[in-house]
Design a protein around this motif. Structure first.
Motif, PDB file in Angstrom:
ATOM      1  N   ILE A  52     -73.785   4.949  75.211  1.00  0.00           N
ATOM      2  CA  ILE A  52     -75.029   5.722  75.216  1.00  0.00           C
ATOM      3  C   ILE A  52     -75.346   5.957  76.691  1.00  0.00           C
ATOM      4  CG2 ILE A  52     -77.483   5.756  74.645  1.00  0.00           C
ATOM      5  CD1 ILE A  52     -76.882   3.655  72.484  1.00  0.00           C
ATOM      6  N   SER A  53     -75.307   7.207  77.130  1.00  0.00           N
ATOM      7  CA  SER A  53     -75.536   7.464  78.550  1.00  0.00           C
ATOM      8  C   SER A  53     -77.011   7.240  78.880  1.00  0.00           C
ATOM      9  CB  SER A  53     -75.112   8.884  78.911  1.00  0.00           C
ATOM     10  OG  SER A  53     -75.768   9.807  78.079  1.00  0.00           O
ATOM     11  N   SER A  54     -77.282   7.160  80.167  1.00  0.00           N
ATOM     12  CA  SER A  54     -78.635   6.831  80.617  1.00  0.00           C
ATOM     13  C   SER A  54     -79.513   8.080  80.728  1.00  0.00           C
ATOM     14  CB  SER A  54     -78.543   6.099  81.957  1.00  0.00           C
ATOM     15  OG  SER A  54     -79.822   5.893  82.464  1.00  0.00           O
ATOM     16  N   THR A  55     -79.203   8.930  81.699  1.00  0.00           N
ATOM     17  CA  THR A  55     -79.982  10.170  81.810  1.00  0.00           C
ATOM     18  C   THR A  55     -79.024  11.333  82.016  1.00  0.00           C
ATOM     19  OG1 THR A  55     -80.298   9.529  84.118  1.00  0.00           O
ATOM     20  CG2 THR A  55     -82.206   9.309  82.673  1.00  0.00           C
ATOM     21  N   PRO A  56     -78.896  12.247  81.076  1.00  0.00           N
ATOM     22  CA  PRO A  56     -79.590  12.256  79.792  1.00  0.00           C
ATOM     23  C   PRO A  56     -79.047  11.180  78.849  1.00  0.00           C
ATOM     24  CG  PRO A  56     -77.986  14.021  79.850  1.00  0.00           C
ATOM     25  CD  PRO A  56     -77.972  13.404  81.207  1.00  0.00           C
ATOM     26  N   ALA A  57     -79.877  10.792  77.885  1.00  0.00           N
ATOM     27  CA  ALA A  57     -79.501   9.741  76.944  1.00  0.00           C
ATOM     28  C   ALA A  57     -78.789  10.363  75.759  1.00  0.00           C
ATOM     29  CB  ALA A  57     -80.754   9.007  76.474  1.00  0.00           C
ATOM     30  N   ILE A  58     -77.483  10.095  75.684  1.00  0.00           N
ATOM     31  CA  ILE A  58     -76.698  10.666  74.589  1.00  0.00           C
ATOM     32  C   ILE A  58     -75.837   9.582  73.968  1.00  0.00           C
ATOM     33  CG2 ILE A  58     -74.913  12.362  74.009  1.00  0.00           C
ATOM     34  CD1 ILE A  58     -75.949  13.659  76.791  1.00  0.00           C
ATOM     35  N   LEU A  59     -75.809   9.540  72.650  1.00  0.00           N
ATOM     36  CA  LEU A  59     -74.949   8.606  71.928  1.00  0.00           C
ATOM     37  C   LEU A  59     -73.632   9.310  71.663  1.00  0.00           C
ATOM     38  CD1 LEU A  59     -74.263   6.128  70.172  1.00  0.00           C
ATOM     39  CD2 LEU A  59     -75.595   7.157  68.331  1.00  0.00           C
ATOM     40  N   PHE A  60     -72.569   8.803  72.266  1.00  0.00           N
ATOM     41  CA  PHE A  60     -71.272   9.452  72.109  1.00  0.00           C
ATOM     42  C   PHE A  60     -70.485   8.852  70.946  1.00  0.00           C
ATOM     43  CE2 PHE A  60     -71.158  12.295  75.645  1.00  0.00           C
ATOM     44  CZ  PHE A  60     -72.034  11.755  76.567  1.00  0.00           C
ATOM     45  N   ASP A  61     -69.585   9.671  70.404  1.00  0.00           N
ATOM     46  CA  ASP A  61     -68.704   9.200  69.334  1.00  0.00           C
ATOM     47  C   ASP A  61     -67.527   8.505  70.010  1.00  0.00           C
ATOM     48  OD1 ASP A  61     -66.564  10.955  66.925  1.00  0.00           O
ATOM     49  OD2 ASP A  61     -66.962   8.827  67.255  1.00  0.00           O
ATOM     50  N   ILE A  62     -67.780   7.281  70.502  1.00  0.00           N
ATOM     51  CA  ILE A  62     -66.732   6.657  71.308  1.00  0.00           C
ATOM     52  C   ILE A  62     -65.559   6.181  70.460  1.00  0.00           C
ATOM     53  CG2 ILE A  62     -68.309   6.020  73.162  1.00  0.00           C
ATOM     54  CD1 ILE A  62     -67.956   3.091  72.261  1.00  0.00           C
ATOM     55  N   GLU A  63     -65.803   6.037  69.159  1.00  0.00           N
ATOM     56  CA  GLU A  63     -64.675   5.622  68.309  1.00  0.00           C
ATOM     57  C   GLU A  63     -63.567   6.669  68.383  1.00  0.00           C
ATOM     58  OE1 GLU A  63     -65.982   4.381  64.451  1.00  0.00           O
ATOM     59  OE2 GLU A  63     -63.921   3.988  63.818  1.00  0.00           O
ATOM     60  N   SER A  64     -63.958   7.931  68.235  1.00  0.00           N
ATOM     61  CA  SER A  64     -62.955   9.010  68.321  1.00  0.00           C
ATOM     62  C   SER A  64     -62.389   9.092  69.731  1.00  0.00           C
ATOM     63  CB  SER A  64     -63.578  10.358  67.963  1.00  0.00           C
ATOM     64  OG  SER A  64     -64.215  10.283  66.723  1.00  0.00           O
ATOM     65  N   MET A  65     -63.271   8.953  70.700  1.00  0.00           N
ATOM     66  CA  MET A  65     -62.812   9.071  72.091  1.00  0.00           C
ATOM     67  C   MET A  65     -61.824   7.945  72.427  1.00  0.00           C
ATOM     68  SD  MET A  65     -66.490  10.061  73.810  1.00  0.00           S
ATOM     69  CE  MET A  65     -65.993  10.220  75.517  1.00  0.00           C
ATOM     70  N   LEU A  66     -62.139   6.744  71.954  1.00  0.00           N
ATOM     71  CA  LEU A  66     -61.256   5.610  72.239  1.00  0.00           C
ATOM     72  C   LEU A  66     -59.888   5.812  71.598  1.00  0.00           C
ATOM     73  CD1 LEU A  66     -63.817   2.714  71.946  1.00  0.00           C
ATOM     74  CD2 LEU A  66     -62.358   3.154  73.917  1.00  0.00           C
ATOM     75  N   LYS A  67     -59.886   6.279  70.345  1.00  0.00           N
ATOM     76  CA  LYS A  67     -58.589   6.518  69.676  1.00  0.00           C
ATOM     77  C   LYS A  67     -57.775   7.508  70.504  1.00  0.00           C
ATOM     78  CE  LYS A  67     -59.422   5.567  64.774  1.00  0.00           C
ATOM     79  NZ  LYS A  67     -60.859   5.648  64.443  1.00  0.00           N
ATOM     80  N   TYR A  68     -58.481   8.535  70.956  1.00  0.00           N
ATOM     81  CA  TYR A  68     -57.816   9.596  71.713  1.00  0.00           C
ATOM     82  C   TYR A  68     -57.188   9.070  73.001  1.00  0.00           C
ATOM     83  CZ  TYR A  68     -57.247  14.030  74.109  1.00  0.00           C
ATOM     84  OH  TYR A  68     -56.731  15.090  74.781  1.00  0.00           O
ATOM     85  N   PHE A  69     -57.972   8.313  73.775  1.00  0.00           N
ATOM     86  CA  PHE A  69     -57.461   7.833  75.066  1.00  0.00           C
ATOM     87  C   PHE A  69     -56.376   6.785  74.893  1.00  0.00           C
ATOM     88  CE2 PHE A  69     -59.973  10.525  77.418  1.00  0.00           C
ATOM     89  CZ  PHE A  69     -61.312  10.430  77.086  1.00  0.00           C
ATOM     90  N   HIS A  70     -56.503   5.981  73.820  1.00  0.00           N
ATOM     91  CA  HIS A  70     -55.443   5.000  73.556  1.00  0.00           C
ATOM     92  C   HIS A  70     -54.116   5.698  73.298  1.00  0.00           C
ATOM     93  CE1 HIS A  70     -58.343   1.581  72.362  1.00  0.00           C
ATOM     94  NE2 HIS A  70     -57.965   1.489  73.607  1.00  0.00           N
ATOM     95  N   SER A  71     -54.188   6.784  72.538  1.00  0.00           N
ATOM     96  CA  SER A  71     -52.952   7.487  72.212  1.00  0.00           C
ATOM     97  C   SER A  71     -52.298   8.045  73.476  1.00  0.00           C
ATOM     98  CB  SER A  71     -53.229   8.612  71.207  1.00  0.00           C
ATOM     99  OG  SER A  71     -54.001   9.628  71.825  1.00  0.00           O
ATOM    100  N   GLN A  72     -53.108   8.203  74.532  1.00  0.00           N
ATOM    101  CA  GLN A  72     -52.552   8.723  75.787  1.00  0.00           C
ATOM    102  C   GLN A  72     -52.176   7.599  76.743  1.00  0.00           C
ATOM    103  OE1 GLN A  72     -53.420  12.188  77.154  1.00  0.00           O
ATOM    104  NE2 GLN A  72     -54.178  12.942  75.214  1.00  0.00           N
ATOM    105  N   GLY A  73     -52.407   6.364  76.332  1.00  0.00           N
ATOM    106  CA  GLY A  73     -52.089   5.230  77.201  1.00  0.00           C
ATOM    107  C   GLY A  73     -53.030   5.094  78.390  1.00  0.00           C
ATOM    108  N   ILE A  74     -54.256   5.595  78.240  1.00  0.00           N
ATOM    109  CA  ILE A  74     -55.228   5.500  79.338  1.00  0.00           C
ATOM    110  C   ILE A  74     -56.178   4.339  79.050  1.00  0.00           C
ATOM    111  CG2 ILE A  74     -57.119   6.697  80.533  1.00  0.00           C
ATOM    112  CD1 ILE A  74     -55.795   9.323  79.716  1.00  0.00           C
TER     113      ILE A  74
END
Lengths: 415, 413
Positions: A185-207
């Motif tokens: 959840i970012s600070s300013t602006p305050a946004i709740l991100f779909d980090i589950e999808s983002m994490l899957k994505y970055f893992h698949s790239q080895g990042i």
């Protein structure tokens, strides 16, 4: 028979939440009753119960400091980690407690070794302190080329596919991306991100993924096993009701040997747990209030009820203020809103100078602390919901902002 | 106002320790007086009433007052001293900062002694590893004959040559594990003659050394000291002194945070050096802010440094004499009188059947004393012997050390 009736009544009473949300909960907190706290997100506020517990720990520390530091604290911390790890669903050995996310970010970034061609990515909405730490690293340790900012705008912050596409474009250009830092959840602006999808994505790239979850624990459900990040940080004094300050640092098992605390102390070269446990003589009582905060929450309501009340209040407050000010809300899709909301300021606030003047006036004249930012060419404020707040609080603040603006003599901007 | 009566009365009226425990280890965690503890609570409450106001405005003004009070008490300039949690944070900041002594050329050597505090040695090791530096550790052998013999060991090390490569020397003021008072003036001069900057780890010195610590009069380049050991502040209150303002502007705390690029209004009232260490994200800095009350306690309630020093050092010598006579170990000092710390004394323990002369068993004895015998003491293994490092503070009296002797005797059997 009488006993049975009594028992039934007691059970009936116990099964209902003891306190309804809103102003009736204010007496449970230590805030000055005249202070309207629409900024719980910045510094948090712990209930009086937590402060009583804090004093108990501190008194124990004064009664026999040697006993406390050599024996008791270790036991308390172990129990605490077990309890906390159940709450966030992870192995207790995979998490340690630190002072704050700042200490955690520093520990991770200053421990990781990067080759000269490897890069770190982060987003433009990253928290100021994170950017400053990255700036320090790019000046002293790495080079400017190695730390790259990705620009997000109105569109990409509330559309995961577009965000990932934008990120992929950068990854393709730069290559050798070793680590990406992003908010839960970012600070300013305050946004709740779909980090589950983002994490899957970055893992698949080895990042490697470093999540700044400062605002997450206590605000939304946090399931670390399900999310599966590499590094995760969250401040418990923001939304979990602990005393300031304490932070959860989770590190995936096979990465733990890479990360060392920024303060080297007696645990040097020992296990992950030992290295992070003792960082010099100070008061560790705030860490221990994590356990009490979890207890406190259970006496108030179910976790899901706490989440829902704050979430709904943030949404409603957003609509209310946007209507009062004839402006807009940054995020239209509710699944990107947590327990904070970003409302465009009245349109007369169209420069940074005017925004700063308004910010100061609200503090100095009205005792209102309302964080404000410029994002993607517009000016927003951030409000926080909380279980002791009600919609009319935001209405009051909305009026105060209009009042303040009406009495400010904005100088015409010079060409 | 009459100053408080030291000993039992002070223990009962002004400190919070359990009344039935013989507390002979003030040195490790320094329990603070009730007067300061209550101030800590008051500060925390103010923090709670309006957190935004506290974290954005109030705390900075209070910090400035505290730094001024600290600078006045320690006889240095406002710009030279910043408040930090503890000595560990101080040594980490110095050794891990991008200071020219580290960054101008690669490699180099750090000079230290084997008597340095555990986490200081670890930090030096880690620094050497990260920066590809060497460590030259002077192996001080105990017992020490004289101050001159001690200084000679430093001279011998420097005579070995390769001095141009020594980037920094880290020495103690009063060591922790051996309660040894270093001749810091002579050592600093010696090291400076060879162009070596000096860091003094003075965790135990402020409030104990006599005459009172004057950072102006010392010549060291960096000094790390605590307020929470012997100066009555709440736990988590220490300081970092840097003589050269240019170095002060180059020092980096381990936690690079908001203070790295402070806001202009903050720089109106304090320096970048201060803000680097004071604006490290949301933390509870209440302990740092107890300095004025700690000074008030020492000066007004306790009657001033001279009175405190007189009591603590006299009692320390009395307790040492008593225990040495009791166990018949006179003449076994690890170092001469002029190198004895005023309030800390190392006393050789008699042989204990159940405890071997090892570090592990020293810790085991400490824990057993706490858990089973209501005695708080610190036991250390030096030269394959077990010692108790006794501390004296204004709440102690000779009976505390008599109890200690009794309990040890009981354990012997």
């Amino acid at each position: 028979m009488k006993i049975v009736i009594c028992l039934c009544l007691i059970l009936y009473w116990l099964s209902f939440p003891v306190y309804p949300f809103g102003h009736s909960l204010l007496p449970l907190f230590s805030l000055d009753p005249s202070y309207i706290n629409i900024n719980h997100g910045s510094y948090g506020s712990a209930p009086k119960y937590i402060h009583e517990k804090l004093r108990e720990y501190q008194l124990k520390a004064e009664r026999n400091p040697d006993r406390w530091f050599r024996l008791d604290v270790q036991i308390e911390m172990e129990n605490l980690r077990k309890k906390l790890s159940k709450y966030v669903n992870c192995d207790p050995d995979d998490l340690v407690i630190l002072d704050n996310v700042s200490a955690g970010i520093n520990s991770i970034l200053k421990s990781l070794k990067f080759q000269s061609n490897e890069t770190i990515l982060y987003y433009n909405i990253a928290y100021g302190m994170v950017k400053l730490t990255l700036q320090y690293l790019s000046t002293e340790i790495f080079t400017q080329k190695q730390i790259i900012q990705i620009e997000l705008n109105h569109q990409t912050i509330q559309n995961t596919n577009l965000l990932l596409k934008k990120t992929q474009d950068i990854i393709n250009k730069i290559k050798n991306v070793k680590l990406i830092i992003f908010d839960h959840i970012s600070s300013t602006p305050a946004i709740l991100f779909d980090i589950e999808s983002m994490l899957k994505y970055f893992h698949s790239q080895g990042i490697l993924t470093l999540i700044d979850g400062a605002h997450a624990i206590g605000a939304i459900e946090l399931n670390l096993t399900k999310l599966n990040p590499d590094f995760y940080l969250s401040n418990t004094h923001k939304w979990l009701y602990t005393h300031r300050s304490s932070c959860l640092l989770y590190i995936k098992k096979d990465l733990q040997k890479l990360i060392h605390p920024i303060i080297t102390s007696f645990g040097y070269l020992q296990s992950f747990q030992n290295e992070f446990f003792w960082l010099g003589t100070k008061d560790y009582s705030s860490y221990l209030t994590i356990s009490d905060a979890l207890d406190f929450r259970q006496t108030i309501a179910n976790e899901i009820d706490i989440y829902n009340y704050n979430h709904q209040l943030a949404i409603q407050a957003g609509y209310l203020l946007a209507q009062m000010w004839n402006s807009s809300i940054l995020i239209s899709n509710e699944k990107f809103i947590s327990t904070m909301n970003n409302i465009e300021l009245p349109l007369i606030i169209n420069t940074l100078d005017k925004m700063n003047i308004l910010y100061q006036k609200l503090i100095n004249q009205y005792n209102i602390f309302l964080p404000m930012i410029e994002f993607d060419k517009k000016f927003y404020c951030r409000i926080s919901a909380q279980i002791y707040m009600e919609l009319n609080d935001y209405q009051t603040v909305g009026k105060i902002v209009l009042d303040a603006i009406s009495t400010i003599n904005f100088l015409p901007s010079l060409k | 106002m009459n100053p408080i009566e030291f000993g039992e009365k002070t223990r009962h009226d002004h400190f919070l320790m359990d009344q039935d425990v013989a507390y002979t280890n003030h040195g490790s965690y320094g329990p603070c007086p009730r007067f300061v503890y209550e101030e800590l609570q008051r500060i925390r409450l103010e923090q709670e009433r309006n957190p935004d106001r506290w974290f954005r405005i109030t705390k900075y003004n209070l910090y400035v007052d505290c730094v001024r009070a600290a600078a006045y008490r320690l006889d240095c300039n406002f710009e030279q001293i910043a408040l930090i949690d503890n000595a560990t944070a101080g040594i980490n900041a110095i050794l891990k900062s991008p200071l020219p002594i580290f960054t101008s050329t690669t490699g180099g050597t750090i000079l230290c002694t084997n008597l340095a505090y555990g986490s200081v040695l670890f930090t030096i090791e880690e620094t050497a590893r990260e920066r590809n530096m060497k460590i030259r550790k002077i192996n001080i052998q105990l017992p020490i004959e004289s101050k001159q013999a001690f200084i000679q060991q430093f001279k011998n090390e420097l005579n070995k040559g390769d001095i141009e490569n020594i980037r920094l020397a880290v020495i103690d003021h009063i060591t922790s594990t051996t309660a040894l008072l270093f001749p810091v003036d002579e050592l600093t001069d010696l090291l400076h003659v060879h162009g070596i900057p000096v860091v003094i780890d003075g965790a135990h010195a402020p409030g104990q050394v006599n005459p009172q610590l004057s950072l102006n009069q010392l010549k060291c380049d960096f000094y790390i000291g605590t307020f929470h050991k012997w100066m009555y502040a709440a736990r988590g209150c220490s300081f970092l002194f840097i003589r050269d303002p240019i170095l002060a502007s180059q020092i980096q705390p381990s936690n690079t945070s908001w203070g790295y690029r402070p806001m202009s209004f903050q720089l109106d009232i304090m320096t970048h050096f201060h803000l680097q260490f004071f604006h490290q994200g949301t933390r509870d800095e209440s302990s740092l802010l107890t300095i004025p009350k700690a000074i008030e306690f020492a000066d007004l309630l306790a009657g001033g440094f001279d009175r405190i020093h007189q009591y603590n050092s006299t009692l320390s010598q009395q307790a040492k004499n008593f225990l040495e006579q009791h166990w018949n170990i006179q003449g076994k000092d690890l170092f001469p009188n002029e190198m004895q710390a005023p309030y800390l004394k190392m006393i050789l323990l008699p042989d204990l059947a159940e405890y071997k002369k090892t570090d592990d068993d020293a810790v085991r004895l400490i824990n057993d004393l706490i858990e089973h015998y209501k005695v708080v003491a610190i036991i250390l293994c030096i030269n394959n012997e077990l010692y108790v490092r006794i501390a004296t503070q204004i709440y102690n009296r000779i009976e505390d050390y008599i109890v200690l002797a009794d309990i040890i005797d009981r354990i012997r059997k």
